[in-house]
Design an enzyme around this catalytic site. Structure first.
Site, PDB file in Angstrom:
ATOM      1  N   ASN A   1       0.720  -1.198  -0.107  1.00 23.09           N
ATOM      2  CA  ASN A   1      -0.099   0.078  -0.019  1.00 23.09           C
ATOM      3  C   ASN A   1       0.903   1.227   0.063  1.00 23.09           C
ATOM      4  O   ASN A   1       0.655   2.368  -0.376  1.00 23.09           O
ATOM      5  CB  ASN A   1      -0.969   0.165   1.107  1.00 23.09           C
ATOM      6  CG  ASN A   1      -0.242  -0.174   2.407  1.00 23.09           C
ATOM      7  OD1 ASN A   1       0.501  -1.122   2.741  1.00 23.09           O
ATOM      8  ND2 ASN A   1      -0.467   0.520   3.436  1.00 23.09           N
ATOM      9  N   HIS A   2       2.115   1.230   0.609  1.00 22.26           N
ATOM     10  CA  HIS A   2       2.916   2.500   0.670  1.00 22.26           C
ATOM     11  C   HIS A   2       3.736   2.650  -0.711  1.00 22.26           C
ATOM     12  O   HIS A   2       4.456   3.590  -0.688  1.00 22.26           O
ATOM     13  CB  HIS A   2       3.784   2.382   1.601  1.00 22.26           C
ATOM     14  CG  HIS A   2       3.214   2.600   3.322  1.00 22.26           C
ATOM     15  ND1 HIS A   2       2.552   3.895   3.393  1.00 22.26           N
ATOM     16  CD2 HIS A   2       2.872   1.965   4.266  1.00 22.26           C
ATOM     17  CE1 HIS A   2       2.190   4.132   4.726  1.00 22.26           C
ATOM     18  NE2 HIS A   2       2.250   2.983   4.989  1.00 22.26           N
TER      19      HIS A   2
HETATM   20 FE   LIG Z   1       5.314  -2.023   5.407  1.00 28.43          FE
HETATM   21 FE   LIG Z   2       2.105  -2.161   4.136  1.00 28.67          FE
END
Ligand SMILES: [Fe+2]
Ligand SMILES: [Fe+2]
Length: 263
Positions: free
Chosen positions: A65-66
């Protein structure tokens, strides 16, 4: 083939312990995969850092997600095959969710980045996307390594069983806490719910305690900073039979700088 996996590398402390391990050990491995989504100050990765990791001998960087935190990565992901974003993001998102490579010995290996949907943004179904990918791979690709970046252990355990006998290894990332359930499933897939984090263990999943506790106390926005000290490399040391793709050995790594210096 022997493969090194390192869990989410967090900021400079994570990068420095990873480099120390690679300086001593990288020649023992046929292939090296790291999750790099937190390598730039805890939030995302930059093109410069990705280039540096590749120069260190890392073959593939997986995401999560990052991976989107630094805007420059939209273009970098679109132009570089060896860094992945999760496969099951919607159509039209830049980058790729998998790559097929050759190891030092010429064995074919596929690496896949997938992301869960439980307690996470509602993206496409990771199970269905994997099923589609097997159609694409056909019989040709025997060694398939999957980074399943997910919050809920139930979703990760389910993915392990879903892919048993079809992937060589399913390793969980994202929680930054190593689980003690590494195993080889009945049909030969190596599995762990989370490989853990490569970074400082003096913080809250890699970030300074002083910046995280106020967030829990007040729910107000805070500036998070990367924790320092007590760095550990969390990951896996894997052995896979390159003909069948079956996992022969799965060993957890949880090493301090002193452990690495003693090698
Ligand atoms: Fe992470
Ligand atoms: Fe993550």
């Amino acid at each position: 083939m022997r493969i090194l996996i390192a869990g989410d590398v967090v900021g400079k402390p994570g990068r420095s312990i990873l480099k120390e391990y690679l300086d001593k050990k990288k020649n023992e491995y046929d292939f090296i995969i790291i999750n790099g989504e937190n390598s730039a100050g805890g939030f995302g990765i930059t093109g410069k850092l990705a280039d540096e990791f590749f120069n260190w001998g890392i073959d593939v960087i997986t995401g999560g997600n990052h991976i989107w935190d630094k805007r420059e990565m939209y273009e970098y992901l679109a132009n570089n095959d060896n860094i992945l974003r999760p496969l099951n993001y919607p159509m039209g998102v830049p980058g790729s969710g998998y790559v097929i490579k050759k190891t030092k010995n010429g064995d074919k290996i596929a690496v896949v980045s997938l992301q869960g949907r439980v307690f996470m943004p509602p993206i496409d179904c990771p199970f269905a996307k994997m099923e589609e990918l097997f159609w694409e791979f056909g019989e040709d690709v025997k060694c398939i390594i999957v980074d399943f970046h997910a919050e809920a252990s139930s979703e990760k355990v389910a993915m392990g069983w879903f892919l048993d006998g079809r992937a060589s290894l399913v390793f969980g990332t994202h929680t930054h806490v190593q689980t003690s359930d590494s195993k080889i499933l009945p049909k030969g897939t190596g599995y762990i719910t989370d490989v853990g984090m490569t970074g400082s263990q003096n913080g809250v999943i890699g970030m300074k305690v002083e910046s995280i506790i106020p967030k829990f106390l007040t729910s107000l926005p805070q500036k998070f900073e990367v924790a320092e000290g007590n760095e550990r490399l969390n990951g896996l040391d894997i052995e896979i039979d390159s003909k069948s793709g079956v996992c022969k050995k799965i060993e957890r790594l949880d090493l301090s700088k002193d452990d690495i210096a003693a090698f």
